[in-house]
Structure formats: C-alpha cells, structure tokens
Design a protein around this motif. Sequence first.
Motif, PDB file in Angstrom:
ATOM      1  N   PRO A  46       0.816  -1.237   0.000  1.00 45.65           N
ATOM      2  CA  PRO A  46       0.000   0.000   0.000  1.00 45.65           C
ATOM      3  C   PRO A  46       0.837   1.269   0.000  1.00 45.65           C
ATOM      4  O   PRO A  46       0.407   2.294  -0.520  1.00 45.65           O
ATOM      5  N   ASP A  47       2.053   1.214   0.572  1.00 47.23           N
ATOM      6  CA  ASP A  47       2.874   2.421   0.608  1.00 47.23           C
ATOM      7  C   ASP A  47       3.658   2.635  -0.688  1.00 47.23           C
ATOM      8  O   ASP A  47       4.451   3.572  -0.785  1.00 47.23           O
ATOM      9  N   GLY A  48       3.443   1.750  -1.669  1.00 45.67           N
ATOM     10  CA  GLY A  48       4.082   1.921  -2.957  1.00 45.67           C
ATOM     11  C   GLY A  48       5.432   1.266  -3.099  1.00 45.67           C
ATOM     12  O   GLY A  48       6.033   1.317  -4.172  1.00 45.67           O
ATOM     13  N   THR A  49       5.916   0.623  -2.067  1.00 47.38           N
ATOM     14  CA  THR A  49       7.212  -0.053  -2.141  1.00 47.38           C
ATOM     15  C   THR A  49       7.003  -1.506  -2.557  1.00 47.38           C
ATOM     16  O   THR A  49       5.957  -2.093  -2.271  1.00 47.38           O
ATOM     17  N   PRO A  50       8.008  -2.106  -3.242  1.00 48.16           N
ATOM     18  CA  PRO A  50       7.861  -3.502  -3.655  1.00 48.16           C
ATOM     19  C   PRO A  50       7.716  -4.428  -2.457  1.00 48.16           C
ATOM     20  O   PRO A  50       8.494  -4.341  -1.495  1.00 48.16           O
ATOM     21  N   SER A  51       6.718  -5.296  -2.502  1.00 46.58           N
ATOM     22  CA  SER A  51       6.507  -6.259  -1.411  1.00 46.58           C
ATOM     23  C   SER A  51       6.891  -7.673  -1.840  1.00 46.58           C
ATOM     24  O   SER A  51       7.391  -8.451  -1.030  1.00 46.58           O
ATOM     25  N   SER A  52       6.650  -8.022  -3.093  1.00 49.56           N
ATOM     26  CA  SER A  52       6.998  -9.350  -3.565  1.00 49.56           C
ATOM     27  C   SER A  52       7.138  -9.305  -5.079  1.00 49.56           C
ATOM     28  O   SER A  52       6.744  -8.331  -5.722  1.00 49.56           O
ATOM     29  N   ALA A  53       7.704 -10.362  -5.600  1.00 46.25           N
ATOM     30  CA  ALA A  53       7.875 -10.470  -7.051  1.00 46.25           C
ATOM     31  C   ALA A  53       7.500 -11.880  -7.484  1.00 46.25           C
ATOM     32  O   ALA A  53       7.849 -12.856  -6.815  1.00 46.25           O
TER      33      ALA A  53
END
Length: 902
Positions: free
Chosen positions: A238-245
């Motif tokens: 939600p904060d715009g940072t990558p969480s997973s790929a």
Amino acid sequence: MSPPLKLLVIEDVEADFLLIERHLRQQGLACLCRRVATAEEVIAALDEPGWDLVLSDYNLPGQSFRALLALFQARAPELPVILVSGSIGEETAVEMLKAGAWDFVLKDRLGRLVPAIEHALREVAARAERRNMERALRDSQADLNQAQTVGQFGSWRLDVRHNRLSWSREIYRMFGLPEGTPLSYEDFLAIVHPDDRAFVELRWRAALEGEPYDIEHRIVVWGQVRWIRERAELELAPDGTPSSALGTAQDITDRKQAEQELRLRGTALEAAANSIIITDTGGLILWVNSAFCALSGYSREEAIGRRPGALLKSGEHGAAFYRDMWHTITSGRVWHGELVNRRKNGEHYHEEMTITPVQDERGLVQHYIAIKQDITARHDAQVALADYHERLENARGEALELAQVKSDFLANMSHEIRTPLNAVLGLAQAGLREDMGRKSGATFARILEAGQLLLGVINDILDFSKIEAGKLSVEQVPVDLPLVVDQAADMMAERARDKGLQFSVEKAPDLPAGFLGDALRVSQVLINLLSNAIKFTEKGEIRLTAAREGAQLRFTILDTGIGIGQEHIERLFDAFEQQDTTTTRRYGGTGLGLAISLRLAHLMGGDITVDSTPGQGSRFTLSLPLAEAVPPTRTQTAEATADPRLAGLRILAAEDNSTNRLVLEELLAPEGVSLVQVENGRLAVETIAREGESAFDVVLMDIQMPEMDGYAATQALRQMAPRLPIIGLTAHALAEERDKILAAGMVAHVAKPVQMDLLVAAILQALRPDALPSAPSMPRPDSASGQSHVSGVFDVAPLMERYNGKTAFIERLLRSVLADHGPTPARLRSYADRADWEQGGFLAHNAKSVAGHLADLKVQNLAAEAERAAREGRPDAGARLTDLADAFQGLLALVEAHLGRV
C-alpha cells in the motif's frame, strides 16, 4: 424425479423397524428400507452395492454397536451410520458419535430422524465434493509440474521484505538443488555465473525502481554453464514499495548453443569468396553473403524478402529453363548450370550456379542454398562481337522478340511466382486451422497475412503490366449495379471496422438497377479506392456513395485520413509513386493501385478525380458513362457470398471415387466445413476408432466401396459411435435404395450427383436433436435434361450452372476424370468378356457416378442399366457392359477434345 433412498436398518425388534419405516413415510422421505438383525446379515448386506445410509439400534443380540461401527469404517467408510435407540443415555451417545456414528436419534423422538438423515446425506455430498476438489488440485499441480518439466520452464516468488525465495519443482531441478531447500535472494545470486552477477544485480535493482525485468544470464550447475531467461512482475505494498515479485525462469541453453552455431556457420558463409543465397521453399531470400552483394550490386536489406528472379532475372532464359530448375530442386535433387543474370545497375553477367535443397529429418525440403561463381570474363571475349553484330542486323526482330519476352515474362511471373505462393497460402491456411490457439497458429497467421500482402503486390504488377502491354480489355454487358456496390463494400467493411472506423454506404434513390459495363473492373477500382482510404485513415469514417449525375455514374469514396498535399496529387496516379518515402515505410504498398485504377477507369471511358486536404481527409470520385440496361438475374453465384451454412462442422467422407472426392471438397469447402476424406468404409471405421466419436459431427458414406461397403461400415459405426449421424451417398435415387439405406442405420439419403442445397439440408437435419431417419426429397432424373453431345462437342453449360461458373474447378474435374477413368472402357469390355459380373457391376456403378458429375444423362442411364444387369446376372449383362464401354469412351473423347481447346 430422484430415485428412493436405499436404507439398511439394523434392528432385532420388528415392531421398532415398522415404527421407523412408518415415521419415514409420514415425513415424506422416499426410501426403500431393509431390516437385518445379525452380524452375518450385516456383512452379507455390505456386499451389495447402492446403500445410501444405515440406521442401527444400539443393543443388538450377540454383537456390539461399536464393533459394527468398526466394520462399517473398514468396509464402507463413506456410508453414514445413524444410531437410533431408546435405551442409552446421552453420555453413551456422545461416545458413539466420537467413535464414528454420524448422528443419534431417540426412538421416542423419531421426528428428528428425517432431518438427521438429510443432514448426513448433505455431509456425504460435501465430503465427496471436497475429495473431488482435492483430487483436481493434485492433478492440476501435477500437470503444471509436468508442463514445466517438458518446457524447461519454472516459476518463482520472492518475498522482498523478508528475503524469502520459493521455487517450483522445475527450477529446483534447473538450478541443481534439492526440492524444498530454503532459499534467499543471495542463495540464487550465488548460483549465477560470476561474470553475470553484476549485470543481474543491476537489472534487479532497476526492477525494484519500476523498470521491466526480462533478462538472460548464465548459471553454474555442477560445474556446467547453463543459460537462463528470467522475467518478473513486482507487487507493491500500500505504501508503494515492492513487497513481492512473481517470476518465471526458462532454460534456454539449447537455443543459445544453436545461435552460437549459426553465428559460426554464418561467419564462414560470409567470408566465402563465392556468392551465396539462402531461400525458403517458395524462393524468398532469407540471407545473402557479402560476395553476393558485391557481385549483384544489391544490399542485403534490398535482397532479403524478395525472389532472386525479381532481382537478377535477365530475360535471356525461357520459362522451360526455370521449370526444369524448379522441378529438379523441388524433387530434392541438386541443380547445376550456367545462366545470365542482371546486376542492380542493369549490367548482365554470367555465372555458374549450384542449388542444393536442404532437407529435414523427414526428408522434406525446408530451404535452398545457391552457390554462385562469376564467370563473365570467360564468356565476354567469345560473345561480345557476335552479340553486337546480332543486335545491329536484327533490330526489327529484336523489337518483336522484346515484346514476346515481355509477354513471356508476364506468363512466367504468373506461373513461377503465383503458383508457389498460392501453395504457401494454402499450407498456411491449413496450419492456421489446425493450430488455432497455439503459438504455431499465430505464426501461420503471420505467414498467411504476409503471403496475402505479397499476392496483392504481384496482382498489382501483373494487372499493370497487362494494361501497359495492351492485353487487358473490358466488357460491355448488363451489370447489377447495386450488387457491385454491395459486394465491394462487404469485402472492405470488416477491415474498416477492425481499425475502429465507421463504414457506411449510400445509394441514391434514383440509382439505376443496371448499366452496361464490366462488373469485375468496376468492383476492382472501388475495392482499390476503399482499401487506400482504410489504409490511410486511423480514426473517423469511410463513406462510399453511388449516384447518377446526368449521363454519368458517380462513385465517391470519402475518408477522414491523413490527406494529400497539392504538390503530391499531380503524381498520385503515376506508377510506383506514393506521397513520399515515409508513406511507403509506414503504410507499405507498391504504389500501383491508383495507377491501375485510373487506367481501368480510362479503359471503361471514365475518369478518377481527387480532392484532398492534408490532415482532414480525401475524396476520390470514379466517374463512368451511364448506359442503363436491365440487370442480369441474380443466381447462386451471387448467393455464394452469404455466410457459410456449415461453418465449423467436422465431416468425415468415405468415398472410393477420386472424382467424387474432388467434387465433395469443392462443394463443402465454401460452406466452412472441415473435411476429412478416406477411400473406403474400413478406413472410415478405423478413423472413428482412432479419433473417437466426438471428432466428427457427420459422416458422409458412399454405399458401394471396395474392402468394406457403406452398409457394413455403418453397422460397425453404429456399434462404436451410436450418436454419430451417417448420411448415405449413392447414385440410386429410388425409394427402395433410400429405404435400404435408412434401414441400415443412416439418417438420410442423398443421391448423386450431389446437389449442394439438398446436401446442406440433409446435414443440418441430421444435426438436429430430434432428427429422424428420413431423407430429404430427392429430384428424380428428368429424361429431357442432361448432356446429349449431338454436336460432337462436350457441352460445359450444365456444369457451369451446377458449379456456379467455377471454370477452374470444372477444368480440374474434367482432368481428374480423364486421369482416373481413362482405363474404364477397356476394363468394362474385359469384365464383359470374362463374365465377371461382380466387378463389372461395381465398375458400372462408378461410371454412373462419373457421368452424373459430368451431367451426361444418357451415359448415366446406360451405366445404371448395365449395373442392374450385371448384379442380377442377366443374359444381356455382357452386351450392356459393352454398350456402356462404347458410350463412356465417347464421353472421354469429348472431354479430352474440350480440354484441348481450353
């Protein structure tokens, strides 16, 4: 209505059993109850299938309820057991529920029994559904694992925040690690080739910043270097940072090795002193080396995608020379010879050439490699003086020869280019149909699209050349004007809508129904103008209007496209001209379309004008002189533009006669049918046995065939594919034959020669869910119709009517008859001499079918009579077969004479 439940009631007191049974009926439960009282009876009952539920008392003589539960759990674990008792307390009931009972009902509260039963049955269904879902999930995972193994393709997920990496089974195998090994990003990076790690890390950091992640790199597995292609999509928190790929990895080592090998071979070929050309099987250039470019003057970019003849042909070799060359290499043999070619600057040069077919493991030719050596110097000293003297002495003859060369060139262009290109298009269409939805299907679609564009270019060149040579003429016959407009619009409307353009047609109220002109050429010009309008319009509309203005017809094509500057309009109708080079690069084309259209308009006594504004659109107007005429009656040829009536159907046809197979293919192909043809009933049965009942929608079954006739084949198919409709095809139109066919299990009877509308009606009727074994009404032969040949000339008019004026197909049909049935008269006489009535009757049957296709009622009737006489063993059978042989020989002679005039 659901069948009643089958209940097993374990109860030693019959009165209690009757009480339970009465309560179930009163509560509206449809069931069949059976009482057992002893352990032996319970075991015997369990051997019987179909029990839905068990009701059991707790206190039973000589056995315990707990033991019964254990027995049911061992023998039928999914069979619900409900405890029905009046002598136990709540504590004991709870213990039995824990031991495996599904529910507990007191005998003095039997009102709860039906709800308990329904609840148990719902639970059984729910458990079964869960088991099915679990099984499907396991199967799906197994399929995915297998697919990834076959494709050397795996998937992975990286938890970016917690640095946890998970791999599919195939990636573990690919990277040489035991399945399930805990992993992190650093573990993956350690396997990457040391020379590629910095590159991989750089691209991964870029991906974390939003760049695409699609890379190729090496890994080291057990000391071996492998190539991997990786792709990934990042998921953001939600904060715009990558969480997973989520990504994929594919082993591309084989591809990389093949590329390296090709580079090595390409380097060797590039360095060769001789000129080298590699083409596909259609003759299109795929690659040339530097020596070719130096010799011919063409750059590699100019050569690739074109044919060597289009670049180099000098005109000094006739069509037979090239036919011999193509016959040799298409047969898989090496061709070697000398020829004269032409450089880009127009200079002629002599070269020695060897063309080698490149075959695959199946022996099929895939490419051609031509190795050429310049031998001009060897010839120049010998021919220069003689050639110069010949040109001086034979100036007039050379002028005539050049005119003939141009005519030969046109013919050779049509034969040598269009013929293999049509084969390419046909194979591409077949491949597209068979591989629709696959990756190869998309490849076939691109081949087809490119081939059609190339065919359009060739057609333009040929038309333009014919006009320039004065060999193209126009007709002055009655034309159905609204039909011409509609047909041109119909051909282009879908293309316009595919680009998102509005497409409309406006016909003035006073537009005449017919006029004297050439429908084909008017349609050609309209289609060309509409095609240009669509090509150069990205948004907006295309409008075609047709109206009369005094003694003129006006066809106006309006578009909202890129428009044309005034400085370009003056050259717009020149051959091989477009607005500028950017137009050619962006939109393609030969620049011949408008030149051909204007020349056709002039040939028809008309003109084309244009009014255009750059950025706003263009208006092209075709004007033709108006001479009103009564339009021709619209026939089946006009109706052939309707949607195919049998689109998507899969039909298997069993037919031993090659001419009949040719006719079926021609009739059914325009109706959208996928047709498979076999030569006899045995092959039809084997095809269904191999591919299954659902592989085809309908079977068309000839009756008289070798090895296995239509009746025997139908009986076999009725056993293995009872729902597959079979339509009988026979030259007999009598009611007795129809009844015999229907009695054999076929759903309809269609007489030969096949009338398309009747065949379509029979197929559609056979596909209806309520289809009954009745045949469509068949026309009886009219003794006043058919060929008579009284003039000694084959009358092709009935065939033109039957096959909608398709002259090319009629010629194929006639040539097929000559090729396949030339020995028929001699064989008929031989069977008559030997009194072989069985073979004679069979051959007469085939002759009857062929005569029917050729609309020769006289020969058809003679064949029918000879067939009956032979099959009945009549005394006049020999004479009948001999008469048929004479008549059939005469028919073949007329066909051969007709083809000699075509």
